[in-house]
Scaffold this active site. Structure first.
Site, PDB file in Angstrom:
ATOM      1  N   LYS A  45       0.634  -1.295   0.056  1.00  0.00           N
ATOM      2  CA  LYS A  45       0.052  -0.074   0.082  1.00  0.00           C
ATOM      3  C   LYS A  45       0.862   1.383  -0.109  1.00  0.00           C
ATOM      4  O   LYS A  45       0.285   2.361   0.735  1.00  0.00           O
ATOM      5  CB  LYS A  45      -1.013   0.065   1.164  1.00  0.00           C
ATOM      6  N   LYS A 105       7.016  -6.980  -9.642  1.00  0.00           N
ATOM      7  CA  LYS A 105       6.599  -6.348  -8.332  1.00  0.00           C
ATOM      8  C   LYS A 105       7.235  -7.390  -7.310  1.00  0.00           C
ATOM      9  O   LYS A 105       6.683  -8.507  -7.414  1.00  0.00           O
ATOM     10  CB  LYS A 105       5.036  -5.975  -8.506  1.00  0.00           C
ATOM     11  N   HIS A 107       6.806  -7.162  -2.539  1.00  0.00           N
ATOM     12  CA  HIS A 107       6.680  -6.504  -1.445  1.00  0.00           C
ATOM     13  C   HIS A 107       7.545  -7.127  -0.266  1.00  0.00           C
ATOM     14  O   HIS A 107       7.786  -6.979   0.783  1.00  0.00           O
ATOM     15  CB  HIS A 107       5.221  -6.583  -0.702  1.00  0.00           C
ATOM     16  N   SER A 137      -4.323   3.001   4.233  1.00  0.00           N
ATOM     17  CA  SER A 137      -4.586   2.263   3.102  1.00  0.00           C
ATOM     18  C   SER A 137      -4.615   0.645   3.078  1.00  0.00           C
ATOM     19  O   SER A 137      -5.550   0.037   2.608  1.00  0.00           O
ATOM     20  CB  SER A 137      -3.612   2.653   1.925  1.00  0.00           C
ATOM     21  N   LYS A 257      -8.135   6.679  -2.500  1.00  0.00           N
ATOM     22  CA  LYS A 257      -8.062   8.250  -2.360  1.00  0.00           C
ATOM     23  C   LYS A 257      -6.795   8.828  -2.939  1.00  0.00           C
ATOM     24  O   LYS A 257      -6.726   9.806  -3.463  1.00  0.00           O
ATOM     25  CB  LYS A 257      -8.136   8.820  -0.824  1.00  0.00           C
TER      26      LYS A 257
HETATM   27  S1  PPS Z   1      -0.607  -3.139  -3.476  1.00  0.00           S
HETATM   28  O1  PPS Z   1      -1.763  -3.618  -3.157  1.00  0.00           O
HETATM   29  O2  PPS Z   1       0.159  -3.202  -2.034  1.00  0.00           O
HETATM   30  O3  PPS Z   1       0.139  -3.161  -4.624  1.00  0.00           O
HETATM   31  O4  PPS Z   1      -1.044  -1.556  -3.158  1.00  0.00           O
HETATM   32  P1  PPS Z   1      -0.390  -0.088  -3.721  1.00  0.00           P
HETATM   33  O5  PPS Z   1      -0.416   0.177  -5.090  1.00  0.00           O
HETATM   34  O6  PPS Z   1       1.311  -0.307  -3.287  1.00  0.00           O
HETATM   35  O7  PPS Z   1      -1.080   0.912  -2.930  1.00  0.00           O
HETATM   36  C1  PPS Z   1      -2.264   1.483  -3.200  1.00  0.00           C
HETATM   37  C2  PPS Z   1      -2.255   2.867  -2.804  1.00  0.00           C
HETATM   38  O8  PPS Z   1      -1.655   3.716  -3.711  1.00  0.00           O
HETATM   39  C3  PPS Z   1      -2.571   4.728  -4.135  1.00  0.00           C
HETATM   40  N1  PPS Z   1      -2.386   4.916  -5.682  1.00  0.00           N
HETATM   41  C4  PPS Z   1      -2.290   6.217  -5.986  1.00  0.00           C
HETATM   42  N2  PPS Z   1      -2.127   7.427  -5.482  1.00  0.00           N
HETATM   43  C5  PPS Z   1      -1.934   8.352  -6.051  1.00  0.00           C
HETATM   44  N3  PPS Z   1      -1.511   8.643  -7.549  1.00  0.00           N
HETATM   45  C6  PPS Z   1      -1.858   7.491  -8.121  1.00  0.00           C
HETATM   46  N4  PPS Z   1      -1.611   7.491  -9.407  1.00  0.00           N
HETATM   47  C7  PPS Z   1      -2.131   6.395  -7.526  1.00  0.00           C
HETATM   48  N5  PPS Z   1      -2.299   4.967  -7.886  1.00  0.00           N
HETATM   49  C8  PPS Z   1      -2.574   4.211  -6.575  1.00  0.00           C
HETATM   50  C9  PPS Z   1      -4.135   3.989  -3.977  1.00  0.00           C
HETATM   51  O9  PPS Z   1      -5.035   4.879  -4.069  1.00  0.00           O
HETATM   52  C10 PPS Z   1      -3.788   3.603  -2.638  1.00  0.00           C
HETATM   53  O10 PPS Z   1      -4.072   4.492  -1.559  1.00  0.00           O
HETATM   54  P2  PPS Z   1      -5.164   4.836  -0.835  1.00  0.00           P
HETATM   55  O11 PPS Z   1      -4.523   5.707   0.373  1.00  0.00           O
HETATM   56  O12 PPS Z   1      -5.392   3.676   0.107  1.00  0.00           O
HETATM   57  O13 PPS Z   1      -5.884   5.745  -1.890  1.00  0.00           O
END
Ligand code: PPS
Length: 294
Positions: A45, A105, A107, A137, A257
């Site tokens: 996340k 990818k 983690h 998140s 978000k």
């Molecule tokens: S995962 O499942 O671990 O691979 O998730 P990950 O992609 O690492 O994290 C998801 C959060 O990243 C936000 N997100 C973004 N934020 C800003 N800009 C862009 N383009 C973007 N794309 C993904 C996504 O909304 C999740 O954060 P939160 O705070 O829950 O919205």
């Protein structure tokens, strides 16, 4: 919707991981990376999907159609992931069908990254996000993803995060592990908050690391296509291909978000004080410039 059985956690070398990953650990550990492969590493996340999209766009010179050739997890497989109902094939098996250079990818904390990545001298891009927004998140994601264990209440979830009991373990150890190795290995360290603050600067930085020379207009295009609003509408970048039986979208969206500072809507003053206290203790031996607001 049928009530789905939730994922459970096991351990690999003391790190909690989904049981399905633990069961096929040998396969992950023995993965053979090639020198040209690129590893995208994050604690869950932390903006992985965003970084993946930026990287794919850079490698494809901002060609939007090429980047829509397949969903994120097919274009850039999640190496340790085991088959689930939503993605009925494991990361290593997909990678074995692909020719290098592959974008991969993970983690995994640095000590669990398959040795072949280091032996081959692969480049790694690590993205860190402040732990308060990360845990918020992660909480919402755990509510919606049936692959994750039941999150319990927000308070219970926060306690588990602080006790390093969630999948992929301690956030603090994770960010410190890659930070300490960033100069001795080929690791580019990126911050979610920097990407939010100045995506143009960060996309350029990543392009330099990938040794790609892009025109200003291509970079501008990449910044536009990887904005939260654009990715949320892009079915190849928003995980909408994962079935509702796995991602219960009535609980939360994957693209929720995408902000810095949403933690303020979740942490009580007391929780924040306890969290800060632990944060300063655990990070004292490795000051990383993490920002909680921008
Ligand atoms: S995962 O499942 O671990 O691979 O998730 P990950 O992609 O690492 O994290 C998801 C959060 O990243 C936000 N997100 C973004 N934020 C800003 N800009 C862009 N383009 C973007 N794309 C993904 C996504 O909304 C999740 O954060 P939160 O705070 O829950 O919205």
């Amino acid at each position: 919707m049928d009530k789905k059985v939730r994922g459970t956690l096991g351990q690999v070398h003391g790190i909690p991981l989904l049981e399905c990953i633990v069961k096929q650990w040998t396969k992950v550990e023995n993965f053979q990376a090639s020198k040209e492969d690129l590893l995208i590493a994050t604690y869950p996340k932390s903006g992985t999907t965003w970084l993946q999209e930026v990287v794919d766009q850079i490698l494809n010179v901002g060609d939007a159609e090429k980047c829509k050739r397949a969903p994120t997890h097919v274009r850039m497989p999640f190496i340790e992931m085991a088959p689930t109902e939503g993605v009925p094939f494991d990361g290593v098996s997909i990678l074995d069908t692909m020719d290098p250079p592959r974008v991969i990818k993970t983690h995994l904390p640095i000590q669990l990254v398959p040795q072949s990545f280091w032996e081959a001298g692969c480049k790694v891009i690590y993205m860190a996000r402040n732990p308060k927004d990360t845990v918020v998140s992660y909480y919402h994601f755990s509510r919606m993803s049936m692959n994750q264990p039941e999150p319990g209440s927000w308070q219970q979830f926060l306690e588990k995060f602080m006790a390093a009991q969630l999948g992929w373990g301690s956030w603090h150890d994770h960010v410190k592990g890659y930070w300490r190795e960033r100069h001795s290995k080929r690791i580019l360290y990126v911050f979610f908050e920097d990407m939010k603050e100045d995506p143009l600067r960060e996309v350029k930085r990543i392009a330099v690391f990938l040794e790609r020379q892009l025109s200003e207009s291509a970079i501008d295009c990449i910044v536009q296509m990887t904005k939260f609003s654009a990715m949320r509408e892009n079915p190849m970048a928003n995980y909408s291909t994962i079935p509702d039986t796995v991602f219960d979208r009535t609980s939360s969206d994957f693209m929720r978000k995408g902000e810095v500072g949403d933690w303020k809507n979740h942490f009580s003053a007391e929780e924040d004080a306890v969290f800060e206290n632990q944060y300063h203790k655990l990070m004292a031996d490795c000051p990383i410039p993490i920002r909680f607001t921008i």
